[in-house]
Design an enzyme around this catalytic site. Sequence first.
Site, PDB file in Angstrom:
ATOM      1  N   SER A  17       0.842  -1.206   0.000  1.00  0.00           N
ATOM      2  CA  SER A  17       0.000   0.000   0.000  1.00  0.00           C
ATOM      3  C   SER A  17       0.871   1.248   0.000  1.00  0.00           C
ATOM      4  O   SER A  17       0.677   2.159  -0.818  1.00  0.00           O
ATOM      5  CB  SER A  17      -0.880   0.062   1.245  1.00  0.00           C
ATOM      6  OG  SER A  17      -1.502  -1.152   1.467  1.00  0.00           O
ATOM      7  N   SER A  40      10.464  -6.829  -4.187  1.00  0.00           N
ATOM      8  CA  SER A  40       9.506  -7.580  -3.351  1.00  0.00           C
ATOM      9  C   SER A  40       9.457  -9.026  -3.847  1.00  0.00           C
ATOM     10  O   SER A  40      10.092  -9.356  -4.859  1.00  0.00           O
ATOM     11  CB  SER A  40       8.117  -6.932  -3.403  1.00  0.00           C
ATOM     12  OG  SER A  40       7.627  -6.952  -4.718  1.00  0.00           O
ATOM     13  N   LEU A  44       3.172 -11.902  -8.999  1.00  0.00           N
ATOM     14  CA  LEU A  44       1.859 -11.452  -9.479  1.00  0.00           C
ATOM     15  C   LEU A  44       1.638  -9.971  -9.147  1.00  0.00           C
ATOM     16  O   LEU A  44       1.220  -9.187 -10.005  1.00  0.00           O
ATOM     17  CB  LEU A  44       0.735 -12.317  -8.880  1.00  0.00           C
ATOM     18  CG  LEU A  44      -0.669 -11.902  -9.317  1.00  0.00           C
ATOM     19  CD1 LEU A  44      -0.836 -12.047 -10.832  1.00  0.00           C
ATOM     20  CD2 LEU A  44      -1.741 -12.718  -8.593  1.00  0.00           C
ATOM     21  N   LYS A 133       3.217   0.907  16.833  1.00  0.00           N
ATOM     22  CA  LYS A 133       3.277  -0.316  17.653  1.00  0.00           C
ATOM     23  C   LYS A 133       4.693  -0.614  18.139  1.00  0.00           C
ATOM     24  O   LYS A 133       4.893  -1.492  18.989  1.00  0.00           O
ATOM     25  CB  LYS A 133       2.703  -1.496  16.866  1.00  0.00           C
ATOM     26  CG  LYS A 133       1.203  -1.302  16.621  1.00  0.00           C
ATOM     27  CD  LYS A 133       0.559  -2.406  15.854  1.00  0.00           C
ATOM     28  CE  LYS A 133      -0.949  -2.201  15.749  1.00  0.00           C
ATOM     29  NZ  LYS A 133      -1.361  -0.906  15.154  1.00  0.00           N
ATOM     30  N   GLY A 176      -7.994   3.178   6.025  1.00  0.00           N
ATOM     31  CA  GLY A 176      -8.385   2.342   4.892  1.00  0.00           C
ATOM     32  C   GLY A 176      -7.393   1.270   4.520  1.00  0.00           C
ATOM     33  O   GLY A 176      -7.629   0.521   3.575  1.00  0.00           O
ATOM     34  N   THR A 197     -14.156  -3.581  20.076  1.00  0.00           N
ATOM     35  CA  THR A 197     -13.310  -4.284  21.048  1.00  0.00           C
ATOM     36  C   THR A 197     -13.460  -3.669  22.436  1.00  0.00           C
ATOM     37  O   THR A 197     -13.566  -4.371  23.432  1.00  0.00           O
ATOM     38  CB  THR A 197     -11.831  -4.240  20.615  1.00  0.00           C
ATOM     39  OG1 THR A 197     -11.532  -2.902  20.256  1.00  0.00           O
ATOM     40  CG2 THR A 197     -11.565  -5.162  19.454  1.00  0.00           C
TER      41      THR A 197
HETATM   42  N1  NAP Z   1      -0.546   0.004   6.971  1.00  0.00           N
HETATM   43  C1  NAP Z   1      -0.440   0.614   8.129  1.00  0.00           C
HETATM   44  O1  NAP Z   1      -1.443   0.947   8.773  1.00  0.00           O
HETATM   45  C2  NAP Z   1       0.938   0.950   8.671  1.00  0.00           C
HETATM   46  C3  NAP Z   1       0.984   1.769   9.788  1.00  0.00           C
HETATM   47  C4  NAP Z   1       2.242   2.103  10.295  1.00  0.00           C
HETATM   48  C5  NAP Z   1       3.390   1.606   9.679  1.00  0.00           C
HETATM   49  N2  NAP Z   1       3.304   0.771   8.614  1.00  0.00           N
HETATM   50  C6  NAP Z   1       4.579   0.270   8.030  1.00  0.00           C
HETATM   51  O2  NAP Z   1       4.636   0.705   6.686  1.00  0.00           O
HETATM   52  C7  NAP Z   1       5.352  -0.242   5.901  1.00  0.00           C
HETATM   53  C8  NAP Z   1       4.569  -0.569   4.643  1.00  0.00           C
HETATM   54  O3  NAP Z   1       3.311  -1.097   5.027  1.00  0.00           O
HETATM   55  P1  NAP Z   1       2.190  -1.407   3.954  1.00  0.00           P
HETATM   56  O4  NAP Z   1       0.897  -1.016   4.588  1.00  0.00           O
HETATM   57  O5  NAP Z   1       2.571  -0.850   2.631  1.00  0.00           O
HETATM   58  O6  NAP Z   1       2.298  -3.002   3.935  1.00  0.00           O
HETATM   59  P2  NAP Z   1       1.716  -4.016   2.813  1.00  0.00           P
HETATM   60  O7  NAP Z   1       0.664  -3.368   2.006  1.00  0.00           O
HETATM   61  O8  NAP Z   1       1.440  -5.299   3.519  1.00  0.00           O
HETATM   62  O9  NAP Z   1       2.993  -4.233   1.864  1.00  0.00           O
HETATM   63  C9  NAP Z   1       4.127  -4.938   2.279  1.00  0.00           C
HETATM   64  C10 NAP Z   1       5.119  -5.003   1.129  1.00  0.00           C
HETATM   65  O10 NAP Z   1       6.299  -5.677   1.567  1.00  0.00           O
HETATM   66  C11 NAP Z   1       6.586  -6.758   0.670  1.00  0.00           C
HETATM   67  N3  NAP Z   1       7.256  -7.792   1.435  1.00  0.00           N
HETATM   68  C12 NAP Z   1       6.778  -8.484   2.497  1.00  0.00           C
HETATM   69  N4  NAP Z   1       7.707  -9.328   2.948  1.00  0.00           N
HETATM   70  C13 NAP Z   1       8.811  -9.154   2.151  1.00  0.00           C
HETATM   71  C14 NAP Z   1      10.100  -9.732   2.125  1.00  0.00           C
HETATM   72  N5  NAP Z   1      10.454 -10.677   2.994  1.00  0.00           N
HETATM   73  N6  NAP Z   1      10.974  -9.308   1.189  1.00  0.00           N
HETATM   74  C15 NAP Z   1      10.623  -8.363   0.290  1.00  0.00           C
HETATM   75  N7  NAP Z   1       9.415  -7.784   0.272  1.00  0.00           N
HETATM   76  C16 NAP Z   1       8.523  -8.167   1.201  1.00  0.00           C
HETATM   77  C17 NAP Z   1       5.228  -7.155   0.101  1.00  0.00           C
HETATM   78  O11 NAP Z   1       5.313  -7.788  -1.164  1.00  0.00           O
HETATM   79  P3  NAP Z   1       5.503  -9.383  -1.305  1.00  0.00           P
HETATM   80  O12 NAP Z   1       4.536 -10.008  -0.352  1.00  0.00           O
HETATM   81  O13 NAP Z   1       5.217  -9.640  -2.741  1.00  0.00           O
HETATM   82  O14 NAP Z   1       6.921  -9.650  -0.962  1.00  0.00           O
HETATM   83  C18 NAP Z   1       4.607  -5.766  -0.086  1.00  0.00           C
HETATM   84  O15 NAP Z   1       5.128  -5.167  -1.245  1.00  0.00           O
HETATM   85  C19 NAP Z   1       5.641  -1.436   6.809  1.00  0.00           C
HETATM   86  O16 NAP Z   1       6.987  -1.336   7.237  1.00  0.00           O
HETATM   87  C20 NAP Z   1       4.703  -1.259   7.970  1.00  0.00           C
HETATM   88  O17 NAP Z   1       5.259  -1.781   9.151  1.00  0.00           O
HETATM   89  C21 NAP Z   1       2.092   0.453   8.082  1.00  0.00           C
END
Ligand code: NAP
Length: 338
Positions: A17, A40, A44, A133, A176, A197
């Site tokens: 995202s 990544s 797909l 977190k 979202g 919750t």
């Molecule tokens: N979403 C939130 O609410 C939120 C809030 C605070 C912080 N964050 C932080 O923001 C960052 C991005 O979050 P996001 O919401 O974009 O997560 P996301 O939508 O789940 O995307 C995660 C990405 O990481 C890749 N990935 C996962 N494991 C991997 C691995 N071992 N090697 C290489 N690529 C890998 C996934 O692709 P593949 O599965 O294809 O590898 C995907 O491209 C994270 O560090 C998260 O901790 C998110």
Amino acid sequence: MLDLTNKSILITGGTGSFGKKFVEMVYQRHPNLKRLVIYSRDELKQFEMAQYYPQSNYKSIRFFIGDVRDAERLKRACEGVDIIIHAAALKQVPAAEYNPMECIKTNVFGAENVINAALDNGVQRVVALSTDKAAAPINLYGATKLCSDKLFVAANNMKGSRDLRFSVVRYGNVIGSRGSVVPFFMEKRKDGVLPITHTDMTRFNISLEDGVEMVFHALEHAWGGEIFVPKIPSYRITDVAEAIGPNCEQKIVGIRPGEKLHEEMITETDSLNTVETAKYYVITPSTPTWDVEAYMKAFNGRQVEMGFKYNSGTNTDWLNVDQLREQIREHVDADFSV
Ligand SMILES: NC(=O)c1ccc[n+]([C@@H]2O[C@H](COP(=O)([O-])OP(=O)(O)OC[C@H]3O[C@@H](n4cnc5c(N)ncnc54)[C@H](OP(=O)(O)O)[C@@H]3O)[C@@H](O)[C@H]2O)c1
């Protein structure tokens, strides 16, 4: 002004995202990149993203299959790269509790691999994404992100004479985002019952756009070792339920394992090293390689008061039900109505 002309950027987790929003915004503002590498695992997701960014129109884009756990592959992918944005993570709290070593391998060892790849390849800037977190963590996901934050902050002590700065951007719930409360309630409202919750539960709120803005800010302004924290509003879970399903029953189901009643981005202990600037708080490294007084002067900042903590429950800025509906329309579903 941040100038990325002719720069090569690698983003781990570029198909997620955050990654997709980053790619969209970086191309809007900095179309003259030399290279933008999406790194990544899943082919797909990369294939689908490549449909939006055909190489004929986006000459700088590259899609590399790779795992952040694979140090060799990551090192190879970072050859000639100037900037790394580290967004790859395993981030589902229950999955992390159930498969702890998998989460540690990706979020902690992966972070170390990113640091080594940067040190060995002449990379100049690294910005890693963190989460609320990670502050005073109570679940494994948060604990791994805290380890990751510590690794990136400490990496500045290993850079020697390199022109290299590592910094961290820490923020709260993205409105979202997959698996978060807004899409969950949107789905559940069809049943007429919204599971709550705890009636007192609160969360911070940020949009993906603002998350990307923070990364741009860190790229432009980091001195090395900062954890940047945005000043953002909170919401009450019951207000989200009211905004989405005003006629739904709110059913109390109890707090889940690994969940907090309120999220925190800066703990009382962090506040000893925290500087407030106009838009962001900055947790400065406990052993900075630069002068904090000079830093405050440069960014018109001030040390926060003793005992300060930045907690979603004691925040002074709140989204009400109407504002939540506007946020949902703006960031989640333009056709949303109640
Ligand atoms: N979403 C939130 O609410 C939120 C809030 C605070 C912080 N964050 C932080 O923001 C960052 C991005 O979050 P996001 O919401 O974009 O997560 P996301 O939508 O789940 O995307 C995660 C990405 O990481 C890749 N990935 C996962 N494991 C991997 C691995 N071992 N090697 C290489 N690529 C890998 C996934 O692709 P593949 O599965 O294809 O590898 C995907 O491209 C994270 O560090 C998260 O901790 C998110």
